[in-house]
Scaffold this motif. Structure first.
Motif, mmCIF file in Angstrom:
data_model
loop_
_atom_site.group_PDB
_atom_site.id
_atom_site.type_symbol
_atom_site.label_atom_id
_atom_site.label_comp_id
_atom_site.label_asym_id
_atom_site.label_seq_id
_atom_site.Cartn_x
_atom_site.Cartn_y
_atom_site.Cartn_z
ATOM 1 N N LEU A 64 0.833 -1.206 0.000
ATOM 2 C CA LEU A 64 0.000 0.000 0.000
ATOM 3 C C LEU A 64 0.868 1.257 0.000
ATOM 4 O O LEU A 64 0.535 2.246 -0.660
ATOM 5 C CB LEU A 64 -0.930 -0.009 1.206
ATOM 6 C CG LEU A 64 -2.106 -0.973 1.098
ATOM 7 C CD1 LEU A 64 -2.732 -1.215 2.465
ATOM 8 C CD2 LEU A 64 -3.148 -0.429 0.133
ATOM 9 N N CYS A 65 1.964 1.216 0.739
ATOM 10 C CA CYS A 65 2.900 2.346 0.705
ATOM 11 C C CYS A 65 3.446 2.525 -0.710
ATOM 12 O O CYS A 65 3.619 3.661 -1.173
ATOM 13 C CB CYS A 65 4.051 2.117 1.686
ATOM 14 S SG CYS A 65 3.626 2.362 3.420
ATOM 15 N N SER B 273 -2.603 9.301 5.097
ATOM 16 C CA SER B 273 -1.777 9.818 4.001
ATOM 17 C C SER B 273 -0.562 8.924 3.793
ATOM 18 O O SER B 273 -0.293 8.012 4.591
ATOM 19 C CB SER B 273 -1.308 11.231 4.341
ATOM 20 O OG SER B 273 -0.408 11.187 5.448
ATOM 21 N N PHE B 274 0.187 9.209 2.737
ATOM 22 C CA PHE B 274 1.434 8.467 2.526
ATOM 23 C C PHE B 274 2.364 8.650 3.722
ATOM 24 O O PHE B 274 2.973 7.683 4.191
ATOM 25 C CB PHE B 274 2.137 8.935 1.251
ATOM 26 C CG PHE B 274 3.501 8.322 1.087
ATOM 27 C CD1 PHE B 274 3.648 6.985 0.776
ATOM 28 C CD2 PHE B 274 4.647 9.092 1.275
ATOM 29 C CE1 PHE B 274 4.903 6.403 0.648
ATOM 30 C CE2 PHE B 274 5.913 8.522 1.140
ATOM 31 C CZ PHE B 274 6.032 7.182 0.825
ATOM 32 N N TYR C 57 -4.023 2.159 5.112
ATOM 33 C CA TYR C 57 -5.196 2.267 4.234
ATOM 34 C C TYR C 57 -5.835 3.652 4.325
ATOM 35 O O TYR C 57 -6.142 4.279 3.311
ATOM 36 C CB TYR C 57 -6.252 1.225 4.636
ATOM 37 C CG TYR C 57 -6.177 -0.083 3.905
ATOM 38 C CD1 TYR C 57 -6.522 -0.185 2.558
ATOM 39 C CD2 TYR C 57 -5.783 -1.251 4.571
ATOM 40 C CE1 TYR C 57 -6.458 -1.410 1.902
ATOM 41 C CE2 TYR C 57 -5.721 -2.473 3.917
ATOM 42 C CZ TYR C 57 -6.059 -2.536 2.585
ATOM 43 O OH TYR C 57 -5.995 -3.738 1.929
ATOM 44 N N LYS D 100 0.975 4.365 -2.850
ATOM 45 C CA LYS D 100 0.821 5.782 -2.520
ATOM 46 C C LYS D 100 2.125 6.573 -2.648
ATOM 47 O O LYS D 100 2.146 7.774 -2.391
ATOM 48 C CB LYS D 100 0.296 5.931 -1.085
ATOM 49 C CG LYS D 100 -1.117 5.398 -0.876
ATOM 50 C CD LYS D 100 -1.584 5.658 0.554
ATOM 51 C CE LYS D 100 -3.024 5.241 0.753
ATOM 52 N NZ LYS D 100 -3.527 5.584 2.113
ATOM 53 N N SER D 101 3.205 5.917 -3.043
ATOM 54 C CA SER D 101 4.517 6.558 -3.056
ATOM 55 C C SER D 101 4.581 7.727 -4.040
ATOM 56 O O SER D 101 3.951 7.700 -5.101
ATOM 57 C CB SER D 101 5.607 5.539 -3.407
ATOM 58 O OG SER D 101 5.832 4.645 -2.341
#
Length: 234
Positions: free
Chosen positions: A71-72, A138-139, A135, A75-76
């Motif tokens: 997930l990281c 924010s990142f 989830y 969102k990277s």
């Protein structure tokens, strides 16, 4: 404090974000180094039953940690960061499949037994918090939540590497996290925290710091749970 040349709304400080983060968990890290599970690794007195409990729970933990890292990755902020976190997610699963299988075999068990072991209360609480944060946040929130697992293990590995252990099983575990390749990965994630934190507002940094401290506490609790061979009370 913002400076006249700063981007409006961002945080400018003479200290790096990582310095602020580590200062906040210094007492937690000291408590980890002093914990009988950790000291028992280096002097060889840690009961193998406690280490087996740790490996079983870590097998459960790493599967959800890999999901959090994926997930990281999604969102990277840059393509390089996407690739790095995706690689780390794959590596977390590989560690669960390879290193844990080896440890379980040496402890008289198997990877299948570790997989069938009940997920303990601390493991369930830690992974639930971790996944909810990555989830829903924010990142930077997600990065702060996954960072203690990287950073604390690297620091513990470095601290214990000089002493190693008379127990070959524990010496192998220590060498894994004291290894320079792992240290390099952790430096990359810490640098990303600095880069992302520098672009955040004070409120965003404060929220991320709260997640970082919480998961650092869960790291202590994870070793404590293994030491006590924690199970569900009812």
């Amino acid at each position: 404090m913002e400076t006249s040349g700063s981007i409006p709304g961002t945080y400018q400080s003479s200290r790096s974000f990582s310095a602020e983060l580590w200062e906040a968990i210094t007492p937690i890290y000291t408590a980890i180094l002093d914990h009988p599970f950790i000291t028992g690794l280096t002097d060889g007195t840690l009961p193998h039953d406690a280490f087996r409990h740790f490996i079983e729970q870590d097998s459960h933990y790493l599967r959800d940690y890999a999901r959090a890292l994926a997930l990281c990755a999604a969102k990277s902020p840059t393509e390089d960061d996407v690739r790095a976190f995706a690689h780390d997610a794959v590596s977390a699963i590989a560690a669960e499949q390879e290193m844990h299988a080896e440890f379980m075999f040496q402890l008289g068990g198997s990877a299948e037994e570790a997989e069938k072991a009940p997920v303990g209360p601390t493991t369930r609480a830690y992974t639930s918090y971790l996944l909810a944060t990555v989830y829903g946040g924010s990142f930077l929130d997600g990065l702060a939540a996954v960072l203690p697992c990287y950073w604390i293990y690297a620091r513990v590995g470095t601290a214990l590497l000089a002493e190693s252990s008379p127990d070959a099983l524990y010496a192998r575990w220590i060498a894994t996290y004291g290894d320079q390749a792992f240290q390099s990965v952790v430096r990359r994630v810490v640098e990303l925290a600095d880069r992302t934190g520098a672009e955040a507002t004070p409120a965003q940094r404060a929220a991320a710091l709260g997640h970082f401290v919480t998961t650092a506490r869960y790291e202590w609790m994870f070793w404590e749970a293994a030491w006590r061979r924690e199970s569900w009370p009812v």
